[in-house]
Scaffold this motif. Sequence first.
Motif, PDB file in Angstrom:
ATOM      1  N   TYR A 140       7.842   7.634   3.687  1.00  0.00           N
ATOM      2  CA  TYR A 140       6.409   7.439   3.417  1.00  0.00           C
ATOM      3  C   TYR A 140       6.014   8.580   2.506  1.00  0.00           C
ATOM      4  O   TYR A 140       6.050   9.748   2.906  1.00  0.00           O
ATOM      5  CB  TYR A 140       5.624   7.495   4.732  1.00  0.00           C
ATOM      6  CG  TYR A 140       4.145   7.176   4.639  1.00  0.00           C
ATOM      7  CD1 TYR A 140       3.271   7.967   3.904  1.00  0.00           C
ATOM      8  CD2 TYR A 140       3.618   6.083   5.336  1.00  0.00           C
ATOM      9  CE1 TYR A 140       1.917   7.674   3.850  1.00  0.00           C
ATOM     10  CE2 TYR A 140       2.263   5.786   5.291  1.00  0.00           C
ATOM     11  CZ  TYR A 140       1.422   6.584   4.549  1.00  0.00           C
ATOM     12  OH  TYR A 140       0.080   6.304   4.501  1.00  0.00           O
ATOM     13  N   TYR A 141       5.714   8.264   1.253  1.00  0.00           N
ATOM     14  CA  TYR A 141       5.357   9.302   0.284  1.00  0.00           C
ATOM     15  C   TYR A 141       3.840   9.505   0.337  1.00  0.00           C
ATOM     16  O   TYR A 141       3.083   8.607  -0.004  1.00  0.00           O
ATOM     17  CB  TYR A 141       5.814   8.860  -1.103  1.00  0.00           C
ATOM     18  CG  TYR A 141       5.443   9.805  -2.216  1.00  0.00           C
ATOM     19  CD1 TYR A 141       5.922  11.112  -2.224  1.00  0.00           C
ATOM     20  CD2 TYR A 141       4.618   9.394  -3.259  1.00  0.00           C
ATOM     21  CE1 TYR A 141       5.588  11.981  -3.238  1.00  0.00           C
ATOM     22  CE2 TYR A 141       4.288  10.257  -4.291  1.00  0.00           C
ATOM     23  CZ  TYR A 141       4.774  11.546  -4.276  1.00  0.00           C
ATOM     24  OH  TYR A 141       4.433  12.399  -5.286  1.00  0.00           O
ATOM     25  N   THR A 142       3.444  10.670   0.823  1.00  0.00           N
ATOM     26  CA  THR A 142       2.024  10.924   1.052  1.00  0.00           C
ATOM     27  C   THR A 142       1.376  11.551  -0.174  1.00  0.00           C
ATOM     28  O   THR A 142       1.705  12.678  -0.549  1.00  0.00           O
ATOM     29  CB  THR A 142       1.838  11.878   2.256  1.00  0.00           C
ATOM     30  OG1 THR A 142       2.746  11.499   3.280  1.00  0.00           O
ATOM     31  CG2 THR A 142       0.418  11.825   2.764  1.00  0.00           C
ATOM     32  N   ASN A 143       0.463  10.811  -0.785  1.00  0.00           N
ATOM     33  CA  ASN A 143      -0.287  11.365  -1.922  1.00  0.00           C
ATOM     34  C   ASN A 143      -1.421  12.249  -1.379  1.00  0.00           C
ATOM     35  O   ASN A 143      -2.577  11.865  -1.343  1.00  0.00           O
ATOM     36  CB  ASN A 143      -0.857  10.253  -2.792  1.00  0.00           C
ATOM     37  CG  ASN A 143       0.205   9.552  -3.612  1.00  0.00           C
ATOM     38  OD1 ASN A 143       0.356   8.349  -3.556  1.00  0.00           O
ATOM     39  ND2 ASN A 143       0.965  10.308  -4.380  1.00  0.00           N
ATOM     40  N   ASP A 144      -1.026  13.463  -0.940  1.00  0.00           N
ATOM     41  CA  ASP A 144      -2.011  14.384  -0.360  1.00  0.00           C
ATOM     42  C   ASP A 144      -2.465  15.428  -1.371  1.00  0.00           C
ATOM     43  O   ASP A 144      -2.997  16.477  -1.020  1.00  0.00           O
ATOM     44  CB  ASP A 144      -1.431  15.048   0.902  1.00  0.00           C
ATOM     45  CG  ASP A 144      -0.065  15.662   0.636  1.00  0.00           C
ATOM     46  OD1 ASP A 144       0.418  15.567  -0.517  1.00  0.00           O
ATOM     47  OD2 ASP A 144       0.535  16.219   1.563  1.00  0.00           O
ATOM     48  N   LEU A 150      14.333   3.877   0.986  1.00  0.00           N
ATOM     49  CA  LEU A 150      13.347   2.813   0.865  1.00  0.00           C
ATOM     50  C   LEU A 150      11.969   3.396   1.133  1.00  0.00           C
ATOM     51  O   LEU A 150      11.706   3.899   2.219  1.00  0.00           O
ATOM     52  CB  LEU A 150      13.686   1.752   1.917  1.00  0.00           C
ATOM     53  CG  LEU A 150      13.257   0.329   1.676  1.00  0.00           C
ATOM     54  CD1 LEU A 150      13.983  -0.257   0.476  1.00  0.00           C
ATOM     55  CD2 LEU A 150      13.584  -0.514   2.902  1.00  0.00           C
ATOM     56  N   GLU A 151      11.101   3.340   0.111  1.00  0.00           N
ATOM     57  CA  GLU A 151       9.749   3.860   0.317  1.00  0.00           C
ATOM     58  C   GLU A 151       8.862   2.741   0.846  1.00  0.00           C
ATOM     59  O   GLU A 151       8.843   1.644   0.296  1.00  0.00           O
ATOM     60  CB  GLU A 151       9.193   4.386  -1.003  1.00  0.00           C
ATOM     61  CG  GLU A 151       7.809   5.004  -0.835  1.00  0.00           C
ATOM     62  CD  GLU A 151       7.098   5.230  -2.149  1.00  0.00           C
ATOM     63  OE1 GLU A 151       7.759   5.332  -3.191  1.00  0.00           O
ATOM     64  OE2 GLU A 151       5.856   5.286  -2.113  1.00  0.00           O
ATOM     65  N   LEU A 152       8.143   3.006   1.928  1.00  0.00           N
ATOM     66  CA  LEU A 152       7.229   1.981   2.407  1.00  0.00           C
ATOM     67  C   LEU A 152       5.857   2.528   2.767  1.00  0.00           C
ATOM     68  O   LEU A 152       5.726   3.685   3.124  1.00  0.00           O
ATOM     69  CB  LEU A 152       7.792   1.158   3.572  1.00  0.00           C
ATOM     70  CG  LEU A 152       8.616   1.725   4.687  1.00  0.00           C
ATOM     71  CD1 LEU A 152       8.284   0.996   5.970  1.00  0.00           C
ATOM     72  CD2 LEU A 152      10.072   1.516   4.378  1.00  0.00           C
ATOM     73  N   VAL A 153       4.908   1.650   2.602  1.00  0.00           N
ATOM     74  CA  VAL A 153       3.478   1.870   2.847  1.00  0.00           C
ATOM     75  C   VAL A 153       2.902   2.935   1.893  1.00  0.00           C
ATOM     76  O   VAL A 153       2.187   2.598   0.958  1.00  0.00           O
ATOM     77  CB  VAL A 153       3.154   2.182   4.320  1.00  0.00           C
ATOM     78  CG1 VAL A 153       1.642   2.184   4.518  1.00  0.00           C
ATOM     79  CG2 VAL A 153       3.786   1.158   5.260  1.00  0.00           C
ATOM     80  N   SER A 154       3.195   4.237   2.127  1.00  0.00           N
ATOM     81  CA  SER A 154       2.708   5.305   1.240  1.00  0.00           C
ATOM     82  C   SER A 154       1.213   5.219   0.927  1.00  0.00           C
ATOM     83  O   SER A 154       0.777   5.605  -0.153  1.00  0.00           O
ATOM     84  CB  SER A 154       3.488   5.338  -0.088  1.00  0.00           C
ATOM     85  OG  SER A 154       4.835   5.612   0.126  1.00  0.00           O
ATOM     86  N   ALA A 155       0.455   4.681   1.866  1.00  0.00           N
ATOM     87  CA  ALA A 155      -0.994   4.572   1.631  1.00  0.00           C
ATOM     88  C   ALA A 155      -1.611   5.957   1.552  1.00  0.00           C
ATOM     89  O   ALA A 155      -1.215   6.862   2.297  1.00  0.00           O
ATOM     90  CB  ALA A 155      -1.637   3.787   2.775  1.00  0.00           C
ATOM     91  N   ASN A 156      -2.558   6.133   0.645  1.00  0.00           N
ATOM     92  CA  ASN A 156      -3.261   7.420   0.562  1.00  0.00           C
ATOM     93  C   ASN A 156      -3.928   7.704   1.907  1.00  0.00           C
ATOM     94  O   ASN A 156      -4.542   6.809   2.489  1.00  0.00           O
ATOM     95  CB  ASN A 156      -4.328   7.368  -0.536  1.00  0.00           C
ATOM     96  CG  ASN A 156      -3.706   7.265  -1.904  1.00  0.00           C
ATOM     97  OD1 ASN A 156      -2.535   7.574  -2.096  1.00  0.00           O
ATOM     98  ND2 ASN A 156      -4.484   6.802  -2.868  1.00  0.00           N
ATOM     99  N   PRO A 157      -3.848   8.941   2.385  1.00  0.00           N
ATOM    100  CA  PRO A 157      -4.429   9.245   3.698  1.00  0.00           C
ATOM    101  C   PRO A 157      -5.942   9.438   3.625  1.00  0.00           C
ATOM    102  O   PRO A 157      -6.482  10.447   4.063  1.00  0.00           O
ATOM    103  CB  PRO A 157      -3.716  10.539   4.103  1.00  0.00           C
ATOM    104  CG  PRO A 157      -3.368  11.184   2.799  1.00  0.00           C
ATOM    105  CD  PRO A 157      -3.136  10.088   1.811  1.00  0.00           C
TER     106      PRO A 157
HETATM  107  N1  ARG Z   1       6.019   6.408  -5.277  1.00  0.00           N
HETATM  108  C1  ARG Z   1       4.830   5.852  -5.377  1.00  0.00           C
HETATM  109  N2  ARG Z   1       4.109   6.028  -6.444  1.00  0.00           N
HETATM  110  N3  ARG Z   1       4.384   5.102  -4.392  1.00  0.00           N
HETATM  111  C2  ARG Z   1       3.120   4.409  -4.332  1.00  0.00           C
HETATM  112  C3  ARG Z   1       2.053   5.216  -3.705  1.00  0.00           C
HETATM  113  C4  ARG Z   1       0.840   4.416  -3.426  1.00  0.00           C
HETATM  114  C5  ARG Z   1      -0.425   5.211  -3.358  1.00  0.00           C
HETATM  115  N4  ARG Z   1      -0.316   6.304  -2.464  1.00  0.00           N
HETATM  116  C6  ARG Z   1      -1.577   4.281  -2.915  1.00  0.00           C
HETATM  117  O1  ARG Z   1      -2.023   4.361  -1.787  1.00  0.00           O
HETATM  118  O2  ARG Z   1      -2.023   3.490  -3.706  1.00  0.00           O
END
Ligand code: ARG
Length: 289
Positions: free
Chosen positions: A157-161, A117-124
């Motif tokens: 939490y998938y981090t878009n770093d 389950l992926e949650l939050v994953s907000a860009n840092p």
């Molecule tokens: N697996 C994914 N694409 N998850 C969503 C990521 C959300 C993206 N990091 C954001 O803050 O908007």
Amino acid sequence: MSILTSKIKDIFNEVLKNSNIEGDVIVEKTKSGGNGHFASNFPLLNAKKLSTNPMELGQKLVDELKQNKLFSDVQLAKPGFINFILNDEVLQSIVATINDQKSDFGRGAKKNFKYNLELVSANPTGYLHIGHARNGVIGDSMARIFKFNGYDVETEYYTNDAGNQINVLACTMYYNYLKALGKEVTEPAEMYGGDIYGEVVMNFVNKYGDKFVGHEMNDNKISNEEVHEIFREESIKYFLVEIKKQLEDLGVHIGYFSSEKEMYTNKEIEKTLAEYEKLGKTFEADGAL
Ligand SMILES: NC(=[NH2+])NCCC[C@H](N)C(=O)O
């Protein structure tokens, strides 16, 4: 279906069998009020088929159902319902079971199925805001519900770093760093607003002083690559620490933080695409795979 609903259904079916009556039994938990704990519309739905009227069929069934010790009363209600009132002892025994099993009451049997389950994953690129909190609370609740129901659940939490948003972050930080040092500076092509960065940037000022003054910014890159990397990496690190603290304060548990950047450096994307290619699941169109 609840344990009690299916128990009442079983009793009902037994009565039907003994009376040579056929038909599907629906038993429903009542909302509240004067219709008993559970009710069935069986007489109403089946009387015509059985060449009788609902109240007559209902009375016949009620007389039989009343014999069962599960109920303190079984009542016939117009125009053809049967209302079940459970015995106090039955109700009390449920409380005893809850007391006994405590927080395990209602736990589902172990299932051989895993959820990621992926949650939050907000860009840092900043602190979490209320929208992220909402996502975290819903996600964490889902994870707990699935776990309670016997599933194996991992939270990610998938981090878009990697990517442009992080370059914009580096430039935003660098811009605020120069301003904090009283330098004349033109705004980078794209920049994150808000007054949070001025505060964070003091970490850079305190740590490095004016060591990094004097570089240009083009297309969201600090012209000196090393400096760009420092602003990039340390900004991400700073915000991830803050984000983790915020999630912890909120009681949202994250199983693991994955990094987009690592996926690139470990060549995970190429490897995955190669797997798909091997399986013949890819195609090329307009110069893209
Ligand atoms: N697996 C994914 N694409 N998850 C969503 C990521 C959300 C993206 N990091 C954001 O803050 O908007």
